[in-house]
Design an enzyme around this catalytic site. Structure first.
Site, PDB file in Angstrom:
ATOM      1  CD  GLU A  86      -8.207  -8.661  46.927  1.00 32.95           C
ATOM      2  OE1 GLU A  86      -7.784  -8.068  47.676  1.00 32.95           O
ATOM      3  OE2 GLU A  86      -8.288  -8.300  45.668  1.00 32.95           O
ATOM      4  CB  CYS A 120     -15.893 -12.107  40.128  1.00 24.49           C
ATOM      5  SG  CYS A 120     -14.218 -11.913  39.307  1.00 24.49           S
ATOM      6  CB  CYS A 132      -1.760 -13.640  36.920  1.00 23.58           C
ATOM      7  SG  CYS A 132      -2.257 -14.112  35.266  1.00 23.58           S
ATOM      8  CB  CYS A 189      -2.627  -7.998  31.281  1.00 29.10           C
ATOM      9  SG  CYS A 189      -3.093  -9.763  30.313  1.00 29.10           S
ATOM     10  CB  CYS A 232      -4.326  -6.820  34.969  1.00 23.68           C
ATOM     11  SG  CYS A 232      -4.967  -7.957  36.264  1.00 23.68           S
ATOM     12  N   GLY A 254      -5.569 -14.450  38.332  1.00 24.42           N
ATOM     13  CA  GLY A 254      -5.046 -15.306  37.753  1.00 24.42           C
ATOM     14  C   GLY A 254      -5.906 -15.681  36.390  1.00 24.42           C
ATOM     15  CD  GLU A 255      -5.669 -17.245  31.144  1.00 19.46           C
ATOM     16  OE1 GLU A 255      -6.033 -16.108  30.982  1.00 19.46           O
ATOM     17  OE2 GLU A 255      -6.215 -18.190  30.715  1.00 19.46           O
ATOM     18  CB  SER A 269     -12.688 -14.532  31.662  1.00 11.42           C
ATOM     19  OG  SER A 269     -11.904 -13.483  30.809  1.00 11.42           O
ATOM     20  CB  SER A 314      -9.201 -10.566  27.781  1.00  9.11           C
ATOM     21  OG  SER A 314      -9.896 -11.094  29.197  1.00  9.11           O
ATOM     22  CG  LEU A 315      -9.648  -9.103  20.766  1.00 10.33           C
ATOM     23  CD1 LEU A 315      -8.571 -10.061  20.383  1.00 10.33           C
ATOM     24  CD2 LEU A 315     -10.869  -9.080  19.906  1.00 10.33           C
ATOM     25  CG  ASN A 324     -12.752  -0.628  36.456  1.00 13.05           C
ATOM     26  OD1 ASN A 324     -13.642   0.080  36.523  1.00 13.05           O
ATOM     27  ND2 ASN A 324     -13.043  -2.108  36.087  1.00 13.05           N
ATOM     28  CB  CYS A 354     -12.698  -5.739  35.601  1.00  4.26           C
ATOM     29  SG  CYS A 354     -14.446  -6.743  35.140  1.00  4.26           S
TER      30      CYS A 354
HETATM   31  N1  SAH Z   1      -6.939 -13.791  33.276  1.00  4.01           N
HETATM   32  C1  SAH Z   1      -8.207 -13.762  32.723  1.00  4.01           C
HETATM   33  C2  SAH Z   1      -9.149 -13.466  33.901  1.00  4.01           C
HETATM   34  C3  SAH Z   1      -8.969 -12.406  34.766  1.00  4.01           C
HETATM   35  S1  SAH Z   1      -9.312 -10.659  34.026  1.00  4.01           S
HETATM   36  C4  SAH Z   1      -8.369 -12.979  31.591  1.00  4.01           C
HETATM   37  O1  SAH Z   1      -7.326 -12.099  31.309  1.00  4.01           O
HETATM   38  O2  SAH Z   1      -9.492 -12.869  30.890  1.00  4.01           O
HETATM   39  C5  SAH Z   1     -10.766 -10.415  33.847  1.00  4.01           C
HETATM   40  C6  SAH Z   1     -11.154  -9.172  32.882  1.00  4.01           C
HETATM   41  O3  SAH Z   1     -10.784  -7.983  33.349  1.00  4.01           O
HETATM   42  C7  SAH Z   1     -10.226  -9.309  31.586  1.00  4.01           C
HETATM   43  O4  SAH Z   1     -11.240  -9.169  30.574  1.00  4.01           O
HETATM   44  C8  SAH Z   1      -9.255  -8.168  31.628  1.00  4.01           C
HETATM   45  O5  SAH Z   1      -9.054  -7.789  30.508  1.00  4.01           O
HETATM   46  C9  SAH Z   1     -10.180  -7.419  32.459  1.00  4.01           C
HETATM   47  N2  SAH Z   1      -9.291  -6.275  33.403  1.00  4.01           N
HETATM   48  C10 SAH Z   1      -8.019  -6.484  33.574  1.00  4.01           C
HETATM   49  N3  SAH Z   1      -7.732  -5.215  34.314  1.00  4.01           N
HETATM   50  C11 SAH Z   1      -8.596  -4.550  33.953  1.00  4.01           C
HETATM   51  C12 SAH Z   1      -8.520  -3.108  34.562  1.00  4.01           C
HETATM   52  N4  SAH Z   1      -7.685  -2.347  35.127  1.00  4.01           N
HETATM   53  N5  SAH Z   1      -9.669  -2.281  34.089  1.00  4.01           N
HETATM   54  C13 SAH Z   1     -10.722  -2.922  33.396  1.00  4.01           C
HETATM   55  N6  SAH Z   1     -10.748  -4.139  33.204  1.00  4.01           N
HETATM   56  C14 SAH Z   1      -9.611  -5.034  33.497  1.00  4.01           C
END
Ligand code: SAH
Length: 384
Positions: free
Chosen positions: A122, A136, A143, A147, A150, A201-202, A233, A258-259, A334, A377
């Protein structure tokens, strides 16, 4: 004997608590190379080697593919008949197919694209204003990380995307915008002005293809997007951030990290990658990334109700990031069916952001875009 471990080997060593997932398949290797995934330099070398073509052919072919978006070698009319026939035999112009395009109430669109080996990925188009959009894009099918908040993580990890499959997401989106503008009789076609590697993905786990895709997308013989408008990211893959630093990529494009937590126990839980590289190790790696003077590193912080959203978290975030020239992107969670978390109340979100701002941290609060079509996101799961 000197032996250096490759990234893949170091990531799969067995001494750690947490293991990165292995892919269930490889990038399909076509009989003929896809020219859409070659940088201009690589294209030049390939054309010279295979066809004995002069160097300037690379600019022509690159322009046909990335500026004029042609679909066939026949359409490359400034090449000789012999060269076009030879390309037809030795190269491919395979494409991703567009399965569906969904439009959200706020104008955000989600494209579902199909790879030649049948996987869905997507990509999301977010309007900035009437002339420009942010896209995006995805870097992997699924992935390798898990996390907990996600949706993509619930897919498991199928494979890396090839360079051409990353670039093709942008090409397909440009085609869509051009055909819409044509059918509406619009005076201009909206442009993709920004690209963020924040889809499925990462990206730093697929380093080589992502790096080459950036080279293609920013090449001004094509439809160049400025590097300062591209952001990669990462969830905090430390060896890859070190490589990003070494190769000077921070001088070309933006880095977002992504902290998502301010203590190791919480981050260990929501992002298991933290069991391998702690917050301190991650921040030490980010500190070493050279960036251009105008550029700040971005820290993303997904706000999860009662998990990482207290005043104490906000204050710890301020002290963790004090030494960085950075932006913080606060993203209220989200929701989606694959995660056990909730979005904090509006009041809590506002109070959290206020603490950061009062402490002088530059901070953006991300309003969800496209959440009614699961395009926001962390909601990308290709309808799994
Ligand atoms: N793998 C990479 C890029 C993809 S995620 C990364 O981790 O940065 C892109 C962003 O969406 C990241 O900052 C992640 O923390 C955030 N994200 C993932 N799931 C989410 C959710 N359910 N709600 C809001 N942000 C989310």
């Amino acid at each position: 004997m000197c032996y250096t471990l490759g990234l893949a080997e170091r990531l799969s060593m067995s001494d750690s608590v947490w293991q990165i997932r292995r892919p269930s398949s490889g990038i399909p290797r076509a009989a003929a190379p896809n020219l859409r995934g070659m940088s201009r330099v690589e294209l030049g070398e390939w054309l010279t080697r295979e066809l004995g073509a002069p160097r300037f052919r690379a600019d022509q072919v690159f322009g046909w593919l990335h500026l004029h978006r042609v679909d066939s070698f026949e359409a490359m009319t400034n090449l000789s008949k012999r060269e076009r026939a030879a390309l037809g035999e030795r190269a491919s112009l395979d494409r991703l197919q567009v399965d569906t395009v969904q439009r959200a109430r706020d104008g955000t669109r989600k494209l579902r694209l199909r790879t030649t080996d049948g996987h869905a990925i997507e990509s999301v188009l977010i309007p900035n204003d009437e002339r420009g959009l942010t896209q995006c894009i995805s870097s992997q099918v699924g992935c390798a990380l898990d996390c907990r908040f996600c949706a993509t993580a619930s897919l498991g990890f199928t494979r890396n995307l090839d360079t051409w499959e990353i670039v093709e997401q942008v090409t397909r989106a440009r085609e869509l915008l051009a055909s819409e503008a044509l059918s509406e009789g619009a005076e201009w076609t909206p442009r993709i002005t920004n690209v963020v590697y924040m889809g499925m993905g990462e990206p730093l786990h697929n380093f080589n293809q992502v790096r080459r895709s950036i080279e293609i997308l920013t090449d001004d013989v094509g439809d160049a997007i400025a590097g300062r408008r591209i952001t990669v990211s990462t969830s905090g893959l430390v060896p890859a951030i070190e490589r990003f630093a070494r190769e000077g990529l921070g001088l070309e494009v933006g880095l977002a990290v992504s902290l998502n937590a301010t203590t190791d126990p919480v981050r260990d839980q929501v992002m298991p990658i933290n069991q391998r590289w702690s917050i301190a190790t991650l921040l030490a790696a980010v500190r070493e990334v050279p960036t251009s003077r105008r550029r700040r590193v971005t820290f993303e912080y997904v706000l999860l109700r009662d998990v990482n959203d207290t005043d104490g978290d906000a204050r710890r975030l301020v002290s963790l990031l004090r030494e960085f020239r950075c932006h913080v992107n606060v993203i209220p969670f989200n929701p989606h069916p694959h995660a056990p978390y909730q979005r904090p109340s509006d009041r809590r979100i506002q109070d959290f952001v206020a603490i950061l701002r009062e402490a002088g941290v530059q901070c953006w609060l991300r309003t969800p875009r496209g959440d009614d079509i699961q395009a926001a996101c962390g909601q990308l799961a290709a309808d799994a």
